[in-house]
Design a protein around this motif. Structure first.
Motif, PDB file in Angstrom:
ATOM      1  N   LYS A 126     -29.451  -8.678  -5.573  1.00  0.00           N
ATOM      2  CA  LYS A 126     -30.217  -9.693  -5.042  1.00  0.00           C
ATOM      3  C   LYS A 126     -31.601  -9.827  -5.473  1.00  0.00           C
ATOM      4  O   LYS A 126     -32.135 -10.840  -5.921  1.00  0.00           O
ATOM      5  N   ALA A 127     -32.367  -8.543  -5.622  1.00  0.00           N
ATOM      6  CA  ALA A 127     -33.695  -8.651  -5.917  1.00  0.00           C
ATOM      7  C   ALA A 127     -33.690  -9.137  -7.630  1.00  0.00           C
ATOM      8  O   ALA A 127     -34.489  -9.723  -8.018  1.00  0.00           O
ATOM      9  N   LEU A 128     -32.853  -8.726  -8.421  1.00  0.00           N
ATOM     10  CA  LEU A 128     -32.614  -9.071  -9.725  1.00  0.00           C
ATOM     11  C   LEU A 128     -32.364 -10.733  -9.689  1.00  0.00           C
ATOM     12  O   LEU A 128     -32.975 -11.497 -10.561  1.00  0.00           O
ATOM     13  N   GLU A 129     -31.871 -11.292  -9.016  1.00  0.00           N
ATOM     14  CA  GLU A 129     -31.271 -12.798  -9.108  1.00  0.00           C
ATOM     15  C   GLU A 129     -32.466 -13.465  -8.747  1.00  0.00           C
ATOM     16  O   GLU A 129     -32.593 -14.459  -9.348  1.00  0.00           O
ATOM     17  N   VAL A 130     -33.386 -12.933  -7.792  1.00  0.00           N
ATOM     18  CA  VAL A 130     -34.572 -13.708  -7.182  1.00  0.00           C
ATOM     19  C   VAL A 130     -35.860 -13.261  -7.829  1.00  0.00           C
ATOM     20  O   VAL A 130     -36.887 -13.555  -7.315  1.00  0.00           O
ATOM     21  N   TYR A 131     -35.641 -12.425  -8.708  1.00  0.00           N
ATOM     22  CA  TYR A 131     -36.693 -11.616  -9.580  1.00  0.00           C
ATOM     23  C   TYR A 131     -37.812 -11.085  -8.512  1.00  0.00           C
ATOM     24  O   TYR A 131     -39.031 -11.333  -8.492  1.00  0.00           O
ATOM     25  N   ASP A 132     -37.250 -10.234  -7.458  1.00  0.00           N
ATOM     26  CA  ASP A 132     -38.245  -9.756  -6.691  1.00  0.00           C
ATOM     27  C   ASP A 132     -38.546  -8.287  -6.806  1.00  0.00           C
ATOM     28  O   ASP A 132     -37.786  -7.405  -6.714  1.00  0.00           O
ATOM     29  N   SER A 133     -39.787  -8.301  -7.224  1.00  0.00           N
ATOM     30  CA  SER A 133     -40.443  -7.035  -7.909  1.00  0.00           C
ATOM     31  C   SER A 133     -40.227  -5.978  -6.562  1.00  0.00           C
ATOM     32  O   SER A 133     -39.961  -4.727  -6.978  1.00  0.00           O
ATOM     33  N   ALA A 134     -40.993  -6.444  -5.596  1.00  0.00           N
ATOM     34  CA  ALA A 134     -41.044  -5.360  -4.460  1.00  0.00           C
ATOM     35  C   ALA A 134     -39.774  -4.819  -3.997  1.00  0.00           C
ATOM     36  O   ALA A 134     -39.661  -3.825  -3.717  1.00  0.00           O
ATOM     37  N   ALA A 135     -38.810  -5.602  -3.768  1.00  0.00           N
ATOM     38  CA  ALA A 135     -37.360  -5.144  -3.263  1.00  0.00           C
ATOM     39  C   ALA A 135     -36.630  -4.371  -4.222  1.00  0.00           C
ATOM     40  O   ALA A 135     -36.102  -3.282  -3.899  1.00  0.00           O
ATOM     41  N   LEU A 136     -36.978  -4.475  -5.726  1.00  0.00           N
ATOM     42  CA  LEU A 136     -36.277  -3.687  -6.662  1.00  0.00           C
ATOM     43  C   LEU A 136     -37.208  -2.310  -6.853  1.00  0.00           C
ATOM     44  O   LEU A 136     -36.458  -1.361  -6.799  1.00  0.00           O
ATOM     45  N   ALA A 137     -38.529  -2.243  -6.493  1.00  0.00           N
ATOM     46  CA  ALA A 137     -39.142  -1.093  -6.340  1.00  0.00           C
ATOM     47  C   ALA A 137     -38.713  -0.208  -5.047  1.00  0.00           C
ATOM     48  O   ALA A 137     -38.548   0.780  -5.280  1.00  0.00           O
ATOM     49  N   ALA A 138     -38.545  -0.798  -4.123  1.00  0.00           N
ATOM     50  CA  ALA A 138     -38.154  -0.082  -2.734  1.00  0.00           C
ATOM     51  C   ALA A 138     -36.479   0.366  -3.142  1.00  0.00           C
ATOM     52  O   ALA A 138     -36.449   1.548  -2.579  1.00  0.00           O
ATOM     53  N   SER A 139     -35.700  -0.349  -3.645  1.00  0.00           N
ATOM     54  CA  SER A 139     -34.457   0.454  -4.210  1.00  0.00           C
ATOM     55  C   SER A 139     -34.512   1.731  -5.034  1.00  0.00           C
ATOM     56  O   SER A 139     -33.874   2.678  -4.878  1.00  0.00           O
ATOM     57  N   PHE A 140     -35.487   1.426  -5.970  1.00  0.00           N
ATOM     58  CA  PHE A 140     -35.527   2.502  -6.889  1.00  0.00           C
ATOM     59  C   PHE A 140     -36.260   3.744  -6.180  1.00  0.00           C
ATOM     60  O   PHE A 140     -35.849   4.918  -6.483  1.00  0.00           O
ATOM     61  N   ARG A 141     -37.267   3.436  -5.235  1.00  0.00           N
ATOM     62  CA  ARG A 141     -37.733   4.548  -4.413  1.00  0.00           C
ATOM     63  C   ARG A 141     -36.671   5.145  -3.658  1.00  0.00           C
ATOM     64  O   ARG A 141     -36.752   6.502  -3.339  1.00  0.00           O
ATOM     65  N   GLU A 142     -35.826   4.752  -3.262  1.00  0.00           N
ATOM     66  CA  GLU A 142     -34.640   5.092  -2.197  1.00  0.00           C
ATOM     67  C   GLU A 142     -33.767   6.019  -3.279  1.00  0.00           C
ATOM     68  O   GLU A 142     -33.628   7.105  -2.630  1.00  0.00           O
ATOM     69  N   ILE A 143     -33.623   5.710  -4.354  1.00  0.00           N
ATOM     70  CA  ILE A 143     -32.824   6.381  -5.264  1.00  0.00           C
ATOM     71  C   ILE A 143     -33.531   7.818  -5.538  1.00  0.00           C
ATOM     72  O   ILE A 143     -33.025   8.790  -5.166  1.00  0.00           O
ATOM     73  N   LEU A 144     -34.878   7.665  -5.684  1.00  0.00           N
ATOM     74  CA  LEU A 144     -35.619   8.802  -6.173  1.00  0.00           C
ATOM     75  C   LEU A 144     -35.534  10.022  -4.565  1.00  0.00           C
ATOM     76  O   LEU A 144     -35.595  11.165  -4.872  1.00  0.00           O
ATOM     77  N   LEU A 145     -35.851   9.231  -3.646  1.00  0.00           N
ATOM     78  CA  LEU A 145     -35.797  10.046  -2.358  1.00  0.00           C
ATOM     79  C   LEU A 145     -34.598  10.750  -2.075  1.00  0.00           C
ATOM     80  O   LEU A 145     -34.443  11.670  -1.350  1.00  0.00           O
ATOM     81  N   TRP A 146     -33.609   9.894  -2.543  1.00  0.00           N
ATOM     82  CA  TRP A 146     -32.142  10.643  -2.009  1.00  0.00           C
ATOM     83  C   TRP A 146     -31.824  11.741  -2.820  1.00  0.00           C
ATOM     84  O   TRP A 146     -31.270  13.014  -2.716  1.00  0.00           O
ATOM     85  N   ASN A 147     -32.645  12.003  -4.123  1.00  0.00           N
ATOM     86  CA  ASN A 147     -32.577  13.035  -5.061  1.00  0.00           C
ATOM     87  C   ASN A 147     -32.809  14.274  -4.586  1.00  0.00           C
ATOM     88  O   ASN A 147     -33.778  14.387  -4.155  1.00  0.00           O
TER      89      ASN A 147
END
Length: 269
Positions: A126-147
């Motif tokens: 969804k973030a990619l479809e609407v070019y939502d930079s903040a939403a994509l950053a939030a997902s990437f941060r979630e991935i890092l925090l899981w690690n």
């Protein structure tokens, strides 16, 4: 690569249950292989179409921890075709092994057994479809925090490898380090023939100082801005996106910055 191998165990299980599942992969627990993949200096992704010579493939010492020969010996890679009298092109043997190894690796990397891959894919898509930079950053941060950070090294390659592996497992069409006339960039992600995203990632190390939250926040903000600027400058200077203008209806550039272990900034433009 001319002889195809029948996996009788998987066939028997499929006939008995009347379902297609990852029977061969689930018959063992490849934690040792997952550990090797996680510790690879170039990142976390499974080696795609590696080339090996005959001597290396047939003589593997398990104590040497050479990844590609070990993956070949254990069945996670097979011969695709012969390139010369002594060298071979390898590939993953089938869809079961390809999908199962990717999913297992990402779950192992993130250290989270209840990860919902479908939900994460939906959010990123969804973030990619609407070019939502903040939403994509939030997902990437979630991935890092899981690690589990015990083996996530402070290097651009490690962060790049983790993000690429997760995107691949989520089912996105991604290529790592595509080659252009002006050089190599980090990730190409495409949505059919509609949109191509040219990713350039930058990493800056940072260790927070106890009791200096405000000062740290200012420093982190400055480093994120500087890293984003560096990624954008590199994309512009080397004109990475030009190659894809005739192939896709829309080409978007994506600058990604990582600072420390949990700070992420993204700019889609």
């Amino acid at each position: 690569g001319e002889t195809r191998v029948l996996n009788s165990y998987s066939l028997i299980q499929a006939l008995e249950t009347q379902e297609l599942k990852a029977y061969w992969f689930s018959s063992g627990a490849p934690s040792f292989l997952m550990t090797l993949l996680k510790r690879e200096g170039s990142g976390f992704s499974f080696p795609e179409n590696p080339q090996m010579d005959e001597t290396s493939l047939n003589a593997v010492d398990i104590t040497d921890h050479e990844l590609t020969p070990l993956l070949f010996q254990t069945g996670y890679l097979t011969v695709d075709k012969k390139l010369s009298t002594v060298s071979y092109l390898l590939r993953r043997p089938n869809k079961e092994v390809s999908e199962a190894t990717d999913k297992s690796l990402v779950k192992y990397l993130l250290g989270q057994r209840d990860i919902t891959i479908a939900k994460l894919r939906e959010r990123i898509g969804k973030a990619l479809e609407v070019y939502d930079s903040a939403a994509l950053a939030a997902s990437f941060r979630e991935i890092l925090l899981w690690n589990s950070y015990c083996e996530l090294k402070a290097s651009e390659g490690q962060y790049h490898g983790l993000i690429f592996s997760v995107l691949k497992v989520l089912g996105f069409s991604v290529i790592t380090q595509p080659v252009t006339p002006e050089g190599v960039f980090d990730i190409l992600l495409t949505l059919g023939q509609r949109v191509a995203f040219v990713f350039e990632l930058k990493y800056e190390s940072f260790t927070p100082t106890l009791g200096q939250d405000k000062a740290d926040a200012k420093k982190i903000g400055g480093k994120l801005k500087a890293a984003i600027k560096a990624a954008k400058n590199q994309i512009q200077r080397r004109n990475y996106d030009a190659k894809y203008g005739s192939e896709y209806a829309v080409v978007k550039k994506v600058a990604v910055a990582f600072v420390g272990k949990a700070q992420v900034a993204v700019e889609i433009y």
